[in-house]
Design an enzyme around this catalytic site. Structure first.
Site, PDB file in Angstrom:
ATOM      1  CG  ASP A 176      -2.354   0.480   0.714  1.00 18.59           C
ATOM      2  OD1 ASP A 176      -2.635   0.356  -0.497  1.00 18.59           O
ATOM      3  OD2 ASP A 176      -3.130   0.980   1.544  1.00 18.59           O
TER       4      ASP A 176
ATOM      5  CG  HIS B 161      24.036  -0.192 -16.442  1.00 16.60           C
ATOM      6  ND1 HIS B 161      23.539  -1.083 -17.356  1.00 16.60           N
ATOM      7  CD2 HIS B 161      24.266   0.952 -17.136  1.00 16.60           C
ATOM      8  CE1 HIS B 161      23.471  -0.501 -18.554  1.00 16.60           C
ATOM      9  NE2 HIS B 161      23.903   0.726 -18.433  1.00 16.60           N
TER      10      HIS B 161
ATOM     11  CG  ASP C 124      25.206   8.601 -16.200  1.00 18.98           C
ATOM     12  OD1 ASP C 124      24.369   9.506 -16.420  1.00 18.98           O
ATOM     13  OD2 ASP C 124      25.412   7.656 -16.986  1.00 18.98           O
TER      14      ASP C 124
ATOM     15  CG  ASP D 232      22.171  10.833 -19.823  1.00 18.49           C
ATOM     16  OD1 ASP D 232      22.879  10.607 -18.828  1.00 18.49           O
ATOM     17  OD2 ASP D 232      22.050  10.023 -20.761  1.00 18.49           O
TER      18      ASP D 232
ATOM     19  CG  HIS E 197      29.196   2.802 -23.265  1.00 18.57           C
ATOM     20  ND1 HIS E 197      29.329   4.006 -23.894  1.00 18.57           N
ATOM     21  CD2 HIS E 197      30.002   2.862 -22.168  1.00 18.57           C
ATOM     22  CE1 HIS E 197      30.159   4.770 -23.202  1.00 18.57           C
ATOM     23  NE2 HIS E 197      30.598   4.097 -22.154  1.00 18.57           N
TER      24      HIS E 197
ATOM     25  CG  HIS F 263      21.378   7.789 -25.230  1.00 17.90           C
ATOM     26  ND1 HIS F 263      20.582   8.723 -24.617  1.00 17.90           N
ATOM     27  CD2 HIS F 263      22.363   7.513 -24.334  1.00 17.90           C
ATOM     28  CE1 HIS F 263      21.055   8.982 -23.400  1.00 17.90           C
ATOM     29  NE2 HIS F 263      22.145   8.271 -23.199  1.00 17.90           N
TER      30      HIS F 263
ATOM     31  CG  HIS G 207      18.522   5.336 -23.365  1.00 17.52           C
ATOM     32  ND1 HIS G 207      18.969   4.066 -23.143  1.00 17.52           N
ATOM     33  CD2 HIS G 207      19.467   6.152 -22.836  1.00 17.52           C
ATOM     34  CE1 HIS G 207      20.137   4.113 -22.497  1.00 17.52           C
ATOM     35  NE2 HIS G 207      20.452   5.366 -22.302  1.00 17.52           N
TER      36      HIS G 207
ATOM     37  CD  GLU H 210      26.299   8.146 -22.868  1.00 18.47           C
ATOM     38  OE1 GLU H 210      26.569   7.681 -21.757  1.00 18.47           O
ATOM     39  OE2 GLU H 210      25.136   8.270 -23.291  1.00 18.47           O
TER      40      GLU H 210
ATOM     41  CE1 TYR I 228      32.939   3.852 -18.033  1.00 23.58           C
ATOM     42  CE2 TYR I 228      33.162   2.962 -20.260  1.00 23.58           C
ATOM     43  CZ  TYR I 228      32.606   3.870 -19.397  1.00 23.58           C
ATOM     44  OH  TYR I 228      31.732   4.822 -19.864  1.00 23.58           O
TER      45      TYR I 228
ATOM     46  NE  ARG J 226      28.777   7.221 -18.647  1.00 23.01           N
ATOM     47  CZ  ARG J 226      28.807   6.235 -17.791  1.00 23.01           C
ATOM     48  NH1 ARG J 226      29.632   5.227 -17.966  1.00 23.01           N
ATOM     49  NH2 ARG J 226      28.014   6.214 -16.733  1.00 23.01           N
TER      50      ARG J 226
ATOM     51  CD  GLU K  91      25.622  10.953 -20.730  1.00 23.46           C
ATOM     52  OE1 GLU K  91      25.723  10.644 -19.530  1.00 23.46           O
ATOM     53  OE2 GLU K  91      24.777  10.471 -21.504  1.00 23.46           O
TER      54      GLU K  91
HETATM   55 MN   LIG Z   1      23.564   8.753 -21.409  1.00 19.82          MN
END
Ligand SMILES: [Mn+2]
Length: 439
Positions: free
Chosen positions: A40, A243, A260, A271, A350, A354, A361, A384, A388, A406, A408
């Site tokens: 709930d 991720h 990120d 982003d 990657h 995008h 995305h 981006e 790594y 990274r 971006e």
């Molecule tokens: Mn991105």
């Protein structure tokens, strides 16, 4: 009485524009399914981007049928008003409020959908609808199409054909209007300022969660309705996990911190990724890898202009980052052979970016009829590149292990190049070192 906060002419304009693409047909778009309630406890609801894009409507359990050129042209099915439910779950506009406040031609209670929809669809020659977003609705739609067929008697016609609604709307959403660009720039600026605040806050001993809190605080203080996506705040080796989102470590002296994160503003999202040292000072090894990634990012930004194809940016990222890997001693051999064997994916798994918009995305085709599509003015996307190098990668030079970077930015294609909408957050080493930890 609640009032919509958006100017309804924006959505009427969009319906008109998409209507011109589907004359004779009808478009059916449903609300995002409501999140499952856990004991709930409610989770925040966000409308399906396509339904919001066409209506400004934010309630769950709703469906739009758009029949360009017919009367009524815009029809919605929405939840009935319900005083008891509303005391628990909040205000509902109901069908009347939907017509009056949202300028929809005709609105019905959602429980009348399967009864009314066949009447509305019997006059059209095809239906634009996205299958497999909502199984229950898919079944209802199948029944509705069968009813429409039966209504036409023994004419011999089969079911109305279904065309994909997401492809149709994605093409329209891909090119941003002036109004959309205003929202995008604001989402990007709030995101950028949040990153700046997070940089200033960071020093050895703070937790990733505290940094996440600084970002969120800043986003909400500046008018963001929600975060664009779950943020990644990854210190040290965690930055090499693409991720990672546990965000539960302590940031240590000597480590890099990769963030990120993006704010959503009026249904548009930023982003941004930045990587900087927790201590405020890059080590020589960190600086070398960082500069390599930054150089690639800048080269790609310089290359963007209308007419080039998005795939070229991917290929350019792969090529330049492979050069960097060779340079740093991460890979050895002939560049073309390495790329042929996808060896670069070990450190850059990657793509280069995008589409960006209402969804992080965002909608829109990258290829049209198997051809990579050329960029056009007012497309927005991310750039981006990253490298790594996992801590346990024994084949990498020891000094680079555990470094994940990274960078971006969010850009808009202009008539001759690109506009960087996230340029107010620093990315040069000297600028980062001036900001990090300087609360
Ligand atoms: Mn991105």
């Amino acid at each position: 009485m609640r009032k919509p906060t958006f100017d309804m002419s924006i959505f009427a304009e969009r319906r008109k524009k998409v209507g011109q693409e589907i004359t004779g047909g009808a478009l059916v778009v449903s609300a995002h399914p409501e999140h499952i309630r856990n004991h709930d406890v409610h989770h925040p609801y966000r409308q399906d981007s396509n339904l919001f894009y066409l209506t400004g409507w934010e309630e769950p359990e709703s469906i739009l049928i758009l029949r360009p050129g017919m009367n009524p042209e815009s029809v919605m099915f929405v939840r009935r008003r319900d005083p008891e439910r509303e005391t628990w779950d909040g205000f509902r506009y109901g069908p009347e409020g939907c017509e009056r406040e949202f300028k929809i031609d005709k609105a019905y209670p959602i429980d009348e959908f399967t009864k009314v929809a066949p009447q509305l669809l019997k006059e059209v020659d095809r239906v634009y609808y996205r299958l497999y977003k909502n199984k229950e609705l898919d079944e209802q739609m199948a029944g509705i199409l069968q009813t429409v067929k039966q209504m036409s008697g023994r004419t011999g016609y089969g079911l109305l054909s279904i065309h994909d609604a997401d492809t149709l709307l994605g093409e329209q959403r891909l090119i941003k209007s002036e109004y959309e660009l205003t929202q995008m720039r604001e989402a990007c600026e709030i995101s950028a300022q949040g990153h700046l605040a997070a940089m200033r806050f960071t020093r050895p001993g703070v937790t990733e969660r505290q940094v996440q809190g600084v970002l969120a605080h800043h986003f909400y203080m500046k008018g963001s309705a929600r975060e664009g996506y779950h943020p990644i705040v990854a210190s040290g080796n965690a930055a090499t996990t693409l991720h990672y989102n546990f965000n539960d470590q302590v940031c240590k002296d000597g480590d890099l911190l990769l963030i990120d994160a993006g704010a959503e503003y009026n249904y548009y999202t930023g982003d941004i990724t930045r990587t900087f040292p927790v201590s405020g000072k890059f080590t020589d090894e960190q600086a070398r890898v960082y500069e390599a990634v930054l150089k690639v990012q800048k080269a790609i930004l310089d290359y963007v202009k209308p007419g080039i194809v998005f795939k070229d940016l991917h290929d350019m990222g792969t090529s330049l980052l492979t050069d960097a890997m060779l340079d740093l001693g991460l890979l050895s051999g002939r560049k073309d052979d390495l790329i042929q064997a996808l060896a670069q994916k070990k450190y850059y798994p990657h793509g280069i970016g995008h589409w960006l918009g209402m969804d992080v995305h965002d909608a829109g085709l990258y290829y049209k009829k198997n051809e990579p599509r050329p960029l056009e003015a007012n497309m927005c996307f991310t750039v981006e590149p990253g490298l790594y190098i996992p801590a346990d990668d024994s084949s990498a030079p020891a000094k680079y292990r555990g470094i994940g970077i990274r960078i971006e930015d969010n850009i808009r294609v202009t008539s001759s190049g690109c506009e960087n909408m996230t340029s107010s957050v620093p990315k040069e080493i000297a600028d980062l070192e001036k900001v990090v930890g300087k609360a």
